[in-house]
Design a protein around this motif. Structure first.
Motif, mmCIF file in Angstrom:
data_model
loop_
_atom_site.group_PDB
_atom_site.id
_atom_site.type_symbol
_atom_site.label_atom_id
_atom_site.label_comp_id
_atom_site.label_asym_id
_atom_site.label_seq_id
_atom_site.Cartn_x
_atom_site.Cartn_y
_atom_site.Cartn_z
ATOM 1 N N ASN A 1 0.821 -1.213 0.000
ATOM 2 C CA ASN A 1 0.000 0.000 0.000
ATOM 3 C C ASN A 1 0.857 1.266 0.000
ATOM 4 O O ASN A 1 0.440 2.295 -0.527
ATOM 5 C CB ASN A 1 -0.979 0.018 1.166
ATOM 6 C CG ASN A 1 -2.155 -0.901 0.929
ATOM 7 O OD1 ASN A 1 -2.455 -1.275 -0.205
ATOM 8 N ND2 ASN A 1 -2.831 -1.274 1.995
ATOM 9 N N ASP A 2 2.048 1.198 0.611
ATOM 10 C CA ASP A 2 2.965 2.339 0.568
ATOM 11 C C ASP A 2 3.402 2.610 -0.869
ATOM 12 O O ASP A 2 3.442 3.760 -1.306
ATOM 13 C CB ASP A 2 4.225 2.078 1.414
ATOM 14 C CG ASP A 2 3.958 1.968 2.897
ATOM 15 O OD1 ASP A 2 2.987 2.585 3.390
ATOM 16 O OD2 ASP A 2 4.746 1.270 3.579
ATOM 17 N N LEU A 3 3.741 1.550 -1.592
ATOM 18 C CA LEU A 3 4.162 1.696 -2.981
ATOM 19 C C LEU A 3 3.019 2.268 -3.817
ATOM 20 O O LEU A 3 3.217 3.200 -4.602
ATOM 21 C CB LEU A 3 4.632 0.359 -3.558
ATOM 22 C CG LEU A 3 5.094 0.390 -5.015
ATOM 23 C CD1 LEU A 3 6.310 1.296 -5.199
ATOM 24 C CD2 LEU A 3 5.415 -1.026 -5.498
ATOM 25 N N LEU A 4 1.811 1.746 -3.620
ATOM 26 C CA LEU A 4 0.660 2.239 -4.374
ATOM 27 C C LEU A 4 0.371 3.700 -4.050
ATOM 28 O O LEU A 4 0.019 4.489 -4.932
ATOM 29 C CB LEU A 4 -0.568 1.371 -4.104
ATOM 30 C CG LEU A 4 -0.507 -0.032 -4.692
ATOM 31 C CD1 LEU A 4 -1.723 -0.839 -4.262
ATOM 32 C CD2 LEU A 4 -0.390 0.008 -6.201
ATOM 33 N N ARG A 5 0.533 4.070 -2.786
ATOM 34 C CA ARG A 5 0.312 5.468 -2.394
ATOM 35 C C ARG A 5 1.342 6.379 -3.075
ATOM 36 O O ARG A 5 1.004 7.463 -3.542
ATOM 37 C CB ARG A 5 0.382 5.607 -0.877
ATOM 38 C CG ARG A 5 0.174 7.014 -0.373
ATOM 39 C CD ARG A 5 -1.272 7.447 -0.519
ATOM 40 N NE ARG A 5 -1.397 8.814 -0.037
ATOM 41 C CZ ARG A 5 -2.079 9.742 -0.660
ATOM 42 N NH1 ARG A 5 -2.746 9.460 -1.751
ATOM 43 N NH2 ARG A 5 -2.147 10.959 -0.178
ATOM 44 N N SER A 6 2.589 5.946 -3.141
ATOM 45 C CA SER A 6 3.615 6.761 -3.804
ATOM 46 C C SER A 6 3.307 6.901 -5.294
ATOM 47 O O SER A 6 3.539 7.967 -5.880
ATOM 48 C CB SER A 6 5.016 6.190 -3.576
ATOM 49 O OG SER A 6 5.233 5.034 -4.330
ATOM 50 N N ILE A 7 2.745 5.870 -5.892
ATOM 51 C CA ILE A 7 2.350 5.941 -7.311
ATOM 52 C C ILE A 7 1.173 6.905 -7.471
ATOM 53 O O ILE A 7 1.143 7.702 -8.422
ATOM 54 C CB ILE A 7 2.011 4.546 -7.858
ATOM 55 C CG1 ILE A 7 3.266 3.663 -7.867
ATOM 56 C CG2 ILE A 7 1.390 4.639 -9.246
ATOM 57 C CD1 ILE A 7 2.990 2.194 -8.101
#
Length: 100
Positions: free
Chosen positions: A51-57
């Motif tokens: 979810n951190d990666l998706l949020r950064s995207i």
């Protein structure tokens, strides 16, 4: 620029600054993807959750004024086992997105 040999998040204290770096890298990449193109973003930092990666995207897409749709989220292959006692062993994340 960022070295490809350096992890962006190798310690808990680096998580927030590392996520900002992921967002900046993803923003730069999204700026060169043609509409209808595929975009892949990956992280091998164990402290960065999917979810951190998706949020950064999502932050990157907003800044780049691009609409993205998640096609698939992947993780590591079975040859990289995950220990239930150490969540950081689930360290590989890969997001495949469609860019419009």
């Amino acid at each position: 620029m960022y070295s490809t040999r350096q992890r962006l998040v190798s310690e808990r204290r680096e998580l927030q600054s590392g996520l900002k770096k992921y967002a900046r890298i993803n923003e730069m990449a999204l700026n060169v993807v043609a509409p209808g193109g595929l975009f892949v973003s990956c992280s091998c930092s164990g402290l960065v959750k999917p979810n951190d990666l998706l949020r950064s995207i999502a932050i990157a897409a907003s800044r780049a004024k691009r609409d993205v749709s998640l096609i698939e989220m992947r993780g590591q292959a079975p040859c990289h086992p995950v220990s239930p006692f150490c969540p950081e062993t689930s360290y590989l994340k890969c997001a495949l997105l469609l860019v419009r």
